[in-house]
Motif scaffolding. Structure first.
Motif, PDB file in Angstrom:
ATOM      1  N   ASP A   9       0.833  -1.218   0.000  1.00  0.00           N
ATOM      2  CA  ASP A   9       0.000   0.000   0.000  1.00  0.00           C
ATOM      3  C   ASP A   9       0.865   1.265   0.000  1.00  0.00           C
ATOM      4  OD1 ASP A   9       0.759  -0.863   2.542  1.00  0.00           O
ATOM      5  OD2 ASP A   9      -0.821   0.284   3.527  1.00  0.00           O
ATOM      6  N   VAL A  10       2.012   1.199   0.675  1.00  0.00           N
ATOM      7  CA  VAL A  10       2.916   2.354   0.661  1.00  0.00           C
ATOM      8  C   VAL A  10       3.499   2.542  -0.739  1.00  0.00           C
ATOM      9  CG1 VAL A  10       5.010   3.352   1.667  1.00  0.00           C
ATOM     10  CG2 VAL A  10       3.483   1.986   3.096  1.00  0.00           C
ATOM     11  N   VAL A  11       3.845   1.423  -1.364  1.00  0.00           N
ATOM     12  CA  VAL A  11       4.401   1.483  -2.715  1.00  0.00           C
ATOM     13  C   VAL A  11       3.368   2.068  -3.691  1.00  0.00           C
ATOM     14  CG1 VAL A  11       5.198   0.067  -4.652  1.00  0.00           C
ATOM     15  CG2 VAL A  11       6.057  -0.380  -2.339  1.00  0.00           C
ATOM     16  N   GLU A  12       2.120   1.637  -3.564  1.00  0.00           N
ATOM     17  CA  GLU A  12       1.053   2.164  -4.433  1.00  0.00           C
ATOM     18  C   GLU A  12       0.884   3.668  -4.247  1.00  0.00           C
ATOM     19  OE1 GLU A  12      -0.480   0.775  -6.816  1.00  0.00           O
ATOM     20  OE2 GLU A  12       0.087  -1.325  -6.465  1.00  0.00           O
ATOM     21  N   GLN A  13       0.946   4.085  -2.983  1.00  0.00           N
ATOM     22  CA  GLN A  13       0.819   5.506  -2.666  1.00  0.00           C
ATOM     23  C   GLN A  13       1.963   6.307  -3.314  1.00  0.00           C
ATOM     24  OE1 GLN A  13       0.617   5.764   1.616  1.00  0.00           O
ATOM     25  NE2 GLN A  13       0.653   7.999   1.512  1.00  0.00           N
ATOM     26  N   ALA A  14       3.168   5.746  -3.230  1.00  0.00           N
ATOM     27  CA  ALA A  14       4.331   6.416  -3.815  1.00  0.00           C
ATOM     28  C   ALA A  14       4.191   6.474  -5.340  1.00  0.00           C
ATOM     29  CB  ALA A  14       5.613   5.669  -3.429  1.00  0.00           C
ATOM     30  N   ALA A  15       3.697   5.398  -5.943  1.00  0.00           N
ATOM     31  CA  ALA A  15       3.513   5.388  -7.397  1.00  0.00           C
ATOM     32  C   ALA A  15       2.486   6.438  -7.804  1.00  0.00           C
ATOM     33  CB  ALA A  15       3.078   3.998  -7.868  1.00  0.00           C
ATOM     34  N   ALA A  16       1.452   6.621  -6.976  1.00  0.00           N
ATOM     35  CA  ALA A  16       0.435   7.633  -7.276  1.00  0.00           C
ATOM     36  C   ALA A  16       1.054   9.035  -7.244  1.00  0.00           C
ATOM     37  CB  ALA A  16      -0.722   7.526  -6.282  1.00  0.00           C
ATOM     38  N   ARG A  20       1.222  11.635 -10.578  1.00  0.00           N
ATOM     39  CA  ARG A  20       0.725  13.004 -10.705  1.00  0.00           C
ATOM     40  C   ARG A  20       1.864  14.030 -10.757  1.00  0.00           C
ATOM     41  NH1 ARG A  20      -0.875  12.262  -4.980  1.00  0.00           N
ATOM     42  NH2 ARG A  20       0.511  13.605  -3.797  1.00  0.00           N
ATOM     43  N   GLY A  21       3.080  13.549 -11.023  1.00  0.00           N
ATOM     44  CA  GLY A  21       4.189  14.469 -11.285  1.00  0.00           C
ATOM     45  C   GLY A  21       5.003  14.853 -10.072  1.00  0.00           C
ATOM     46  N   GLY A  22       4.816  14.113  -8.969  1.00  0.00           N
ATOM     47  CA  GLY A  22       5.577  14.415  -7.755  1.00  0.00           C
ATOM     48  C   GLY A  22       6.940  13.736  -7.742  1.00  0.00           C
ATOM     49  N   ASN A  40       7.203  12.289 -17.481  1.00  0.00           N
ATOM     50  CA  ASN A  40       6.632  13.555 -17.002  1.00  0.00           C
ATOM     51  C   ASN A  40       7.696  14.671 -17.009  1.00  0.00           C
ATOM     52  OD1 ASN A  40       5.646  15.712 -15.337  1.00  0.00           O
ATOM     53  ND2 ASN A  40       4.039  14.289 -14.650  1.00  0.00           N
ATOM     54  N   LEU A  41       7.641  15.520 -18.021  1.00  0.00           N
ATOM     55  CA  LEU A  41       8.726  16.486 -18.217  1.00  0.00           C
ATOM     56  C   LEU A  41       8.788  17.540 -17.109  1.00  0.00           C
ATOM     57  CD1 LEU A  41       8.718  16.948 -22.088  1.00  0.00           C
ATOM     58  CD2 LEU A  41       9.744  15.173 -20.647  1.00  0.00           C
ATOM     59  N   ASP A  42       7.634  17.938 -16.594  1.00  0.00           N
ATOM     60  CA  ASP A  42       7.655  18.910 -15.489  1.00  0.00           C
ATOM     61  C   ASP A  42       8.331  18.316 -14.261  1.00  0.00           C
ATOM     62  OD1 ASP A  42       6.475  20.953 -16.867  1.00  0.00           O
ATOM     63  OD2 ASP A  42       4.427  20.371 -16.298  1.00  0.00           O
ATOM     64  N   ALA A  43       8.020  17.056 -13.992  1.00  0.00           N
ATOM     65  CA  ALA A  43       8.642  16.395 -12.836  1.00  0.00           C
ATOM     66  C   ALA A  43      10.154  16.304 -13.027  1.00  0.00           C
ATOM     67  CB  ALA A  43       8.036  15.002 -12.643  1.00  0.00           C
ATOM     68  N   ILE A  44      10.574  16.024 -14.261  1.00  0.00           N
ATOM     69  CA  ILE A  44      12.014  15.907 -14.521  1.00  0.00           C
ATOM     70  C   ILE A  44      12.706  17.268 -14.350  1.00  0.00           C
ATOM     71  CG2 ILE A  44      13.731  15.399 -16.301  1.00  0.00           C
ATOM     72  CD1 ILE A  44      11.689  13.267 -17.313  1.00  0.00           C
ATOM     73  N   ARG A  45      12.052  18.320 -14.850  1.00  0.00           N
ATOM     74  CA  ARG A  45      12.605  19.672 -14.621  1.00  0.00           C
ATOM     75  C   ARG A  45      12.769  19.938 -13.135  1.00  0.00           C
ATOM     76  NH1 ARG A  45       8.859  21.192 -18.497  1.00  0.00           N
ATOM     77  NH2 ARG A  45       9.888  21.325 -20.529  1.00  0.00           N
ATOM     78  N   HIS A 152      19.707  11.200   5.345  1.00  0.00           N
ATOM     79  CA  HIS A 152      20.558  12.051   4.491  1.00  0.00           C
ATOM     80  C   HIS A 152      19.717  12.785   3.448  1.00  0.00           C
ATOM     81  CE1 HIS A 152      24.122   9.051   5.208  1.00  0.00           C
ATOM     82  NE2 HIS A 152      23.899   9.821   6.254  1.00  0.00           N
ATOM     83  N   VAL A 153      18.732  12.073   2.884  1.00  0.00           N
ATOM     84  CA  VAL A 153      17.859  12.702   1.882  1.00  0.00           C
ATOM     85  C   VAL A 153      17.113  13.860   2.544  1.00  0.00           C
ATOM     86  CG1 VAL A 153      15.942  12.373   0.292  1.00  0.00           C
ATOM     87  CG2 VAL A 153      17.544  10.482   0.706  1.00  0.00           C
ATOM     88  N   TYR A 154      16.598  13.576   3.723  1.00  0.00           N
ATOM     89  CA  TYR A 154      15.852  14.593   4.458  1.00  0.00           C
ATOM     90  C   TYR A 154      16.750  15.799   4.752  1.00  0.00           C
ATOM     91  CZ  TYR A 154      12.891  16.664   8.052  1.00  0.00           C
ATOM     92  OH  TYR A 154      12.119  17.527   8.779  1.00  0.00           O
ATOM     93  N   ASP A 155      17.984  15.539   5.193  1.00  0.00           N
ATOM     94  CA  ASP A 155      18.914  16.628   5.518  1.00  0.00           C
ATOM     95  C   ASP A 155      19.159  17.530   4.310  1.00  0.00           C
ATOM     96  OD1 ASP A 155      19.145  15.579   8.048  1.00  0.00           O
ATOM     97  OD2 ASP A 155      21.075  14.581   7.677  1.00  0.00           O
ATOM     98  N   ASP A 156      19.271  16.947   3.119  1.00  0.00           N
ATOM     99  CA  ASP A 156      19.607  17.733   1.927  1.00  0.00           C
ATOM    100  C   ASP A 156      18.371  18.355   1.269  1.00  0.00           C
ATOM    101  OD1 ASP A 156      22.253  17.047   2.202  1.00  0.00           O
ATOM    102  OD2 ASP A 156      22.502  16.317   0.150  1.00  0.00           O
ATOM    103  N   LEU A 157      17.251  17.627   1.254  1.00  0.00           N
ATOM    104  CA  LEU A 157      16.139  18.009   0.368  1.00  0.00           C
ATOM    105  C   LEU A 157      14.822  18.240   1.105  1.00  0.00           C
ATOM    106  CD1 LEU A 157      16.809  15.472  -2.550  1.00  0.00           C
ATOM    107  CD2 LEU A 157      17.659  17.800  -2.319  1.00  0.00           C
ATOM    108  N   ARG A 158      14.903  18.404   2.389  1.00  0.00           N
ATOM    109  CA  ARG A 158      13.708  18.592   3.218  1.00  0.00           C
ATOM    110  C   ARG A 158      12.747  19.606   2.597  1.00  0.00           C
ATOM    111  NH1 ARG A 158      15.836  20.316   8.908  1.00  0.00           N
ATOM    112  NH2 ARG A 158      17.434  19.218   7.770  1.00  0.00           N
ATOM    113  N   GLY A 159      11.472  19.236   2.567  1.00  0.00           N
ATOM    114  CA  GLY A 159      10.470  20.170   2.066  1.00  0.00           C
ATOM    115  C   GLY A 159      10.353  20.218   0.554  1.00  0.00           C
ATOM    116  N   GLN A 160      11.260  19.542  -0.153  1.00  0.00           N
ATOM    117  CA  GLN A 160      11.253  19.639  -1.612  1.00  0.00           C
ATOM    118  C   GLN A 160      10.923  18.321  -2.307  1.00  0.00           C
ATOM    119  OE1 GLN A 160      15.191  21.911  -1.918  1.00  0.00           O
ATOM    120  NE2 GLN A 160      13.751  22.896  -3.315  1.00  0.00           N
ATOM    121  N   VAL A 161      10.782  17.267  -1.509  1.00  0.00           N
ATOM    122  CA  VAL A 161      10.382  15.960  -2.047  1.00  0.00           C
ATOM    123  C   VAL A 161       9.008  15.648  -1.470  1.00  0.00           C
ATOM    124  CG1 VAL A 161      11.646  13.881  -2.679  1.00  0.00           C
ATOM    125  CG2 VAL A 161      12.571  15.370  -0.945  1.00  0.00           C
TER     126      VAL A 161
END
Ligand code: TXA
Ligand code: MG
Length: 328
Positions: A9-16, A20-22, A40-45, A152-161
């Motif tokens: 269910d977590v994996v499905e949520q992440a795929a959703a 939608r471009g997240g 998804n080009l916007d997501a890649i940008r 580590h991901v949280y430390d670098d990218l907090r609020g942006q993922v």
């Protein structure tokens, strides 16, 4: 979530979220990746934006099987097939001719695409749930050591993922080996978790161009990489004299000095929070290297003296990363 048994269910949520471009940070066996839907080009940008990554540094497409592979790769050369069969899923990225489905945003305008099948149940489940390839650079800020934990991901990218999937520390701790199989002999463009020796056992001689002198065919290797905030100074394996005099010199200059050593010779020299002894097994050294650099940063070390490793097998990759980290 547990590394071996992803919760569906977590994996499905992440795929959703991806659909939608997240952006979803996900674990692999090498390092954590910053995932977006390859279509998804916007997501890649947004991936480039969030990492602060130069647009001419192309992304790896992660696949879970031949369906997504055929979507993005036009032609798989024989030696590419042999390497894929031998090492996928695993820490190997193959550069091959791309299809028109792959955007210039992904490849930085190149006519090739880098593809890999990660050896991690959570990553594979996520790709399957999305049904498309997932672009995934390492989920660190550009230039910083790659993340080997969700923290580590949280430390670098907090609020942006949008979501970080936490499956504990990664096992290899260094990025995948990038091999261009559009040329013969194939060319290693980035040393990584799969050794040159193992590659050559399967397809014979390969060449290496990791961007030092010649053409820098792998655009990413042009930039400063894998560097903590502290200045990294490298001494040779077991060079006790050089190590001791460097340590003394830096301390006399008033610097807060962190150390990373592993030979029995240097392991006994000092101790304390700023003095990290990593096991002499190269696999375990590699697994802990990026994490230890980040920990010494967090302790506000201004200089980190690292004892080098013998340059064979995975040791070649470790030395590549340490040299890049030390050449600010
Ligand atoms: O282990 C890994 O490879 C991790 C995990 C998340 O899979 N990913 C990773 O991605 O390290 P990244 O973006 O940090 O590094 C990708 C490397 C860069 O050096 C880039 O220049 C190179 O792959 N690359 C990507 N596409 C390429 C292409 N078409 N030709 C040559 N090099 C390419
Ligand atoms: Mg990276």
């Amino acid at each position: 979530m547990s590394a071996s048994n992803p919760e569906q269910d977590v994996v499905e949520q992440a795929a959703a979220v991806l659909r939608r471009g997240g952006l979803v940070a996900f674990p692999t066996e090498t390092v954590y990746g910053l995932g977006a839907d390859v279509l998804n080009l916007d997501a890649i940008r947004n991936v480039f934006h969030v990492k602060g990554r130069p647009p001419d540094n192309p992304l790896i497409v992660h696949v879970s099987g031949t369906r997504q592979l055929d979507d993005v790769v036009d032609e798989i050369p024989d030696k590419g097939k042999m390497l894929g069969e031998a090492f996928w899923p695993g820490p190997l990225t193959l550069v091959m001719k791309r299809t028109i489905l792959v955007s210039d945003l992904v490849t930085g305008g190149l006519d090739t695409v880098a593809v890999r099948m990660p050896d991690h149940p959570v990553a594979l489940a996520l790709i399957r749930a999305l049904g498309e390839g997932i672009v995934g650079p390492s989920a660190n800020l550009s230039g910083r050591p790659s993340p080997t934990t969700a923290q580590h991901v949280y430390d670098d990218l907090r609020g942006q993922v949008d979501l970080i999937l936490d499956a504990g520390p990664t096992t290899i701790g260094l990025e995948s080996t990038v091999v261009d199989v559009t040329v013969d002999p194939p060319m290693i463009l980035r040393l990584g978790g799969l050794t040159r020796e193992r590659i050559e056992e399967i397809i014979g001689r390969v060449e290496t161009d990791t961007g030092g002198n010649r053409t820098a065919r792998s655009p990413g290797t042009r930039y400063r990489h894998y560097a903590p905030r502290a200045t990294v100074l490298l001494v040779q394996y077991e060079d006790r004299e050089a190590f001791a005099s460097l340590l003394q010199e830096q301390r006399q200059a008033g610097k807060a000095v962190g150390c990373i050593v592993h030979s029995p010779l240097l392991a006994k020299l000092e101790s304390g929070e700023f003095y990290r002894v990593l096991p002499s097994s190269i696999e375990i050294f590699a697994r802990h290297l990026f994490r230890t650099l980040r920990e010494l940063d967090a302790l506000r070390a201004e200089v980190i003296i690292v004892e080098g490793v013998p340059e064979q097998g995975l040791g070649a990759t470790v030395m590549d990363r340490l040299r890049r980290a030390s050449h600010g």
